[in-house]
Design an enzyme around this catalytic site. Structure first.
Site, PDB file in Angstrom:
ATOM      1  N   THR A  85       5.378   0.783  18.568  1.00 25.24           N
ATOM      2  CA  THR A  85       6.303   0.492  17.473  1.00 25.24           C
ATOM      3  C   THR A  85       6.700   1.778  16.750  1.00 25.24           C
ATOM      4  OG1 THR A  85       5.404  -1.712  17.166  1.00 25.24           O
ATOM      5  CG2 THR A  85       6.556  -0.773  15.293  1.00 25.24           C
ATOM      6  N   GLU A  98      -2.323  -3.337   9.716  1.00 27.04           N
ATOM      7  CA  GLU A  98      -1.144  -3.274  10.598  1.00 27.04           C
ATOM      8  C   GLU A  98      -0.463  -1.904  10.512  1.00 27.04           C
ATOM      9  OE1 GLU A  98       0.651  -5.012  12.706  1.00 27.04           O
ATOM     10  OE2 GLU A  98       2.779  -5.057  12.181  1.00 27.04           O
TER      11      GLU A  98
END
Ligand code: HSE
Length: 312
Positions: free
Chosen positions: A185, A132
């Site tokens: 993000t 991630e």
């Protein structure tokens, strides 16, 4: 060598849940990514194919799924070979844990192919987080942990890792609108304030404490009263076309609360009961049609199972 394979499903997730930046998240039923992991004679983890996306890297050093899987393989010092086929159902950059879902599914599948050297599912989280991290640029478990374990999760600490499972109130539903714009993000995190005034901290922690208590006590009104984010949402709201209108529409239609899912652009609402969620969904859809931006919608109870093996 007998060829072994496993197919794993890992769900999308909503992180932050308004006031719980980087520390709170929950899993939804659908969409989710599926990964087929096949053992091969050639050592190392490779991406064989990505079905459903042509923007995700096949290079195993750049793909969240293979990075996560390889981290686990390295940890147990194995020479195993694994080919991953990723069935991508969560759009990259959608704000509902696309990279976390792939990273978690790959980690879970790899552990099984290795003969389950990691006995406690909780202990798979750090490997999935390593995957991630290459997508989000930060080491946080608020998507990975709920994708793996299901329900609502508190990340009490990232390092050392300490996550707490909260389960979910039975009547809680979520509605998600995903406008077809990409927000990275890593970029969205750059918009956040480096420091917050003490007064804001007090307000935010009060809301987060109230939200967690509401989730544990199944107190839907308290959940709704607490879903207020005065720190992160104001910094990110302008990046999502129509965010203010969508949020207000959800609240007017009876949602308990609404906010940005993860770093956006998805916007989510929590509702009490399926009928309320349907109404909120219809109103949010109607409202968003005015913005001339294509969008996807999801409606779901809270997923309590997390990542599962799919048995054909
Ligand atoms: N908590 C993270 C953020 C989630 O808001 O940046 C991103 O998926």
């Amino acid at each position: 060598m007998m060829s072994k394979s496993i197919r794993v499903y890992s769900p999308a997730t909503v992180s932050n849940v308004t006031c719980g930046f980087d520390v709170l998240g929950f899993a939804i039923e659908k969409p989710g990514d599926t990964i087929l992991a096949e053992q091969s004679a050639r050592p190392g983890v490779r991406i064989k194919e990505i079905v459903g996306s042509d923007s995700i890297p096949l290079n195993p050093l750049e793909n969240v799924a293979s990075v996560a899987a390889q981290a686990l393989v390295n940890h147990v010092d194995s020479k195993i070979g694994i080919d991953l086929t990723i069935y991508k159902n969560i759009k990259a950059g959608s704000g509902i844990g696309s990279s976390a879902s792939s990273a978690v599914a790959a980690t879970f599948a790899t552990n099984q192919l290795l003969g389950a050297p990691i006995k406690n599912t909780f202990d798979l989280i750090p490997f999935a987080m390593q995957g991630e991290q290459i997508a989000s640029g930060a080491f946080h478990a608020d998507n990975v942990a709920p994708a793996l374990l299901g329900g609502f999760i508190i990340v009490r600490s990232n390092d050392p890792l300490d996550v707490v499972q909260l389960g979910a109130p039975p009547e809680l539903y979520t509605v998600v609108i995903h406008p077809d714009v990409q927000i990275k993000t890593s970029e969205s995190r750059k918009l956040l304030p480096a420091q917050v005034p003490l007064k804001s901290l007090v307000t935010q922690t009060g809301n987060l404490a109230g939200l967690v208590a509401g989730l544990l006590q199944h107190d839907y009104d308290l959940i709704g009263r607490s879903m207020i984010d005065i720190i992160v949402e104001p910094a990110r709201a302008a990046t999502i076309p129509g965010f203010k209108e969508l949020k207000q529409t959800a609240l007017d239609a009876g949602a308990l609360g609404a906010g940005i899912s993860g770093s956006g652009p998805s916007v989510f609402a929590l509702c009490k009961g399926e009928a309320s969620a349907q109404k909120v969904l219809e109103e949010m859809k109607r409202s968003y049609q005015n913005f001339n931006i294509p969008f996807d919608t999801y409606i779901s109870p809270i997923n309590k199972k997390g990542t599962i093996e799919i048995i054909d």
